[in-house]
Design a protein around this motif. Structure first.
Motif, short mmCIF file in Angstrom:
data_model
loop_
_atom_site.label_atom_id
_atom_site.label_comp_id
_atom_site.label_asym_id
_atom_site.label_seq_id
_atom_site.Cartn_x
_atom_site.Cartn_y
_atom_site.Cartn_z
N VAL A 52 99.99 44.84 21.07
CA VAL A 52 101.16 44.89 21.94
C VAL A 52 101.24 46.28 22.58
O VAL A 52 100.81 47.27 22.01
CB VAL A 52 102.47 44.58 21.16
N ILE A 53 101.76 46.32 23.80
CA ILE A 53 101.93 47.57 24.53
C ILE A 53 103.17 48.27 23.99
O ILE A 53 104.24 47.68 23.94
CB ILE A 53 102.09 47.32 26.03
N VAL A 54 103.03 49.55 23.61
CA VAL A 54 104.19 50.29 23.12
C VAL A 54 104.56 51.45 24.02
O VAL A 54 105.69 51.95 23.96
CB VAL A 54 103.98 50.78 21.67
N GLU A 55 103.64 51.91 24.88
CA GLU A 55 103.93 52.99 25.81
C GLU A 55 102.95 52.95 26.96
O GLU A 55 101.83 52.46 26.80
CB GLU A 55 103.81 54.34 25.09
N ILE A 56 103.39 53.44 28.14
CA ILE A 56 102.56 53.40 29.35
C ILE A 56 102.64 54.74 30.05
O ILE A 56 103.70 55.35 30.14
CB ILE A 56 103.05 52.30 30.31
N THR A 77 108.28 62.48 33.79
CA THR A 77 109.58 61.89 33.52
C THR A 77 109.37 60.52 32.90
O THR A 77 108.30 59.93 33.01
CB THR A 77 110.43 61.75 34.81
N THR A 78 110.40 60.03 32.26
CA THR A 78 110.34 58.72 31.63
C THR A 78 111.13 57.74 32.49
O THR A 78 112.22 58.05 32.95
CB THR A 78 110.92 58.79 30.21
N THR A 79 110.58 56.56 32.70
CA THR A 79 111.24 55.55 33.53
C THR A 79 111.02 54.18 32.91
O THR A 79 110.56 54.08 31.77
CB THR A 79 110.71 55.62 34.98
N THR A 80 111.30 53.12 33.64
CA THR A 80 111.09 51.77 33.15
C THR A 80 109.95 51.12 33.91
O THR A 80 109.49 51.64 34.93
CB THR A 80 112.36 50.91 33.35
N PHE A 81 109.51 49.96 33.43
CA PHE A 81 108.37 49.28 34.06
C PHE A 81 108.68 48.80 35.46
O PHE A 81 107.76 48.46 36.20
CB PHE A 81 107.88 48.13 33.19
N SER A 82 109.94 48.80 35.88
CA SER A 82 110.28 48.35 37.24
C SER A 82 109.71 49.29 38.30
O SER A 82 109.60 48.92 39.46
CB SER A 82 111.79 48.23 37.40
N ARG A 83 109.31 50.50 37.91
CA ARG A 83 108.74 51.46 38.86
C ARG A 83 107.25 51.23 39.11
O ARG A 83 106.67 51.79 40.03
CB ARG A 83 108.91 52.90 38.32
N ILE A 84 106.61 50.41 38.30
CA ILE A 84 105.17 50.15 38.45
C ILE A 84 104.96 49.27 39.68
O ILE A 84 105.66 48.28 39.88
CB ILE A 84 104.61 49.46 37.20
N PRO A 112 106.24 44.28 27.97
CA PRO A 112 107.54 43.94 27.38
C PRO A 112 108.66 44.80 27.96
O PRO A 112 108.47 45.98 28.25
CB PRO A 112 107.36 44.24 25.90
N VAL A 113 109.83 44.21 28.13
CA VAL A 113 111.00 44.96 28.58
C VAL A 113 111.30 46.04 27.53
O VAL A 113 111.18 45.80 26.34
CB VAL A 113 112.21 44.01 28.72
N GLY A 114 111.63 47.22 28.02
CA GLY A 114 111.97 48.32 27.12
C GLY A 114 110.83 49.25 26.78
O GLY A 114 111.04 50.26 26.10
N VAL A 115 109.62 48.95 27.24
CA VAL A 115 108.49 49.84 26.99
C VAL A 115 108.69 51.12 27.80
O VAL A 115 109.05 51.08 28.97
CB VAL A 115 107.15 49.17 27.39
N THR A 116 108.48 52.26 27.16
CA THR A 116 108.61 53.55 27.83
C THR A 116 107.45 53.75 28.79
O THR A 116 106.30 53.54 28.44
CB THR A 116 108.62 54.69 26.80
N VAL A 117 107.77 54.17 30.03
CA VAL A 117 106.77 54.44 31.05
C VAL A 117 106.89 55.90 31.45
O VAL A 117 107.96 56.37 31.83
CB VAL A 117 106.98 53.54 32.30
N HIS A 118 105.79 56.65 31.35
CA HIS A 118 105.75 58.06 31.72
C HIS A 118 105.13 58.18 33.11
O HIS A 118 104.10 57.56 33.39
CB HIS A 118 104.91 58.87 30.73
#
Length: 51
Positions: free
Chosen positions: A43-47, A17-24, A6-12
């Motif tokens: 549902v995915i809440v953090e990555i 550092t914290t980023t968005t899923f666009s970096r995956i 989902p858009v807006g999920v926190t990615v570590h």
């Protein structure tokens, strides 16, 4: 496993550092935190990602 992130999920990142899923990207190893929503769906809440 195939999931939709989902858009807006926190990615570590590995540099803590914290980023968005666009970096995956292909080849990244992902650790997912799942929670069950009010409809009983997981549902995915953090990555956390590493190369």
């Amino acid at each position: 496993m195939t999931v939709q992130i989902p858009v807006g999920v926190t990615v570590h990142t590995t540099s803590d550092t914290t980023t968005t899923f666009s970096r995956i990207k292909s080849g990244d190893v992902l650790k997912l935190l799942l929670e069950t929503d009010e409809n009983g769906e997981e549902v995915i809440v953090e990555i956390w990602m590493s190369a």
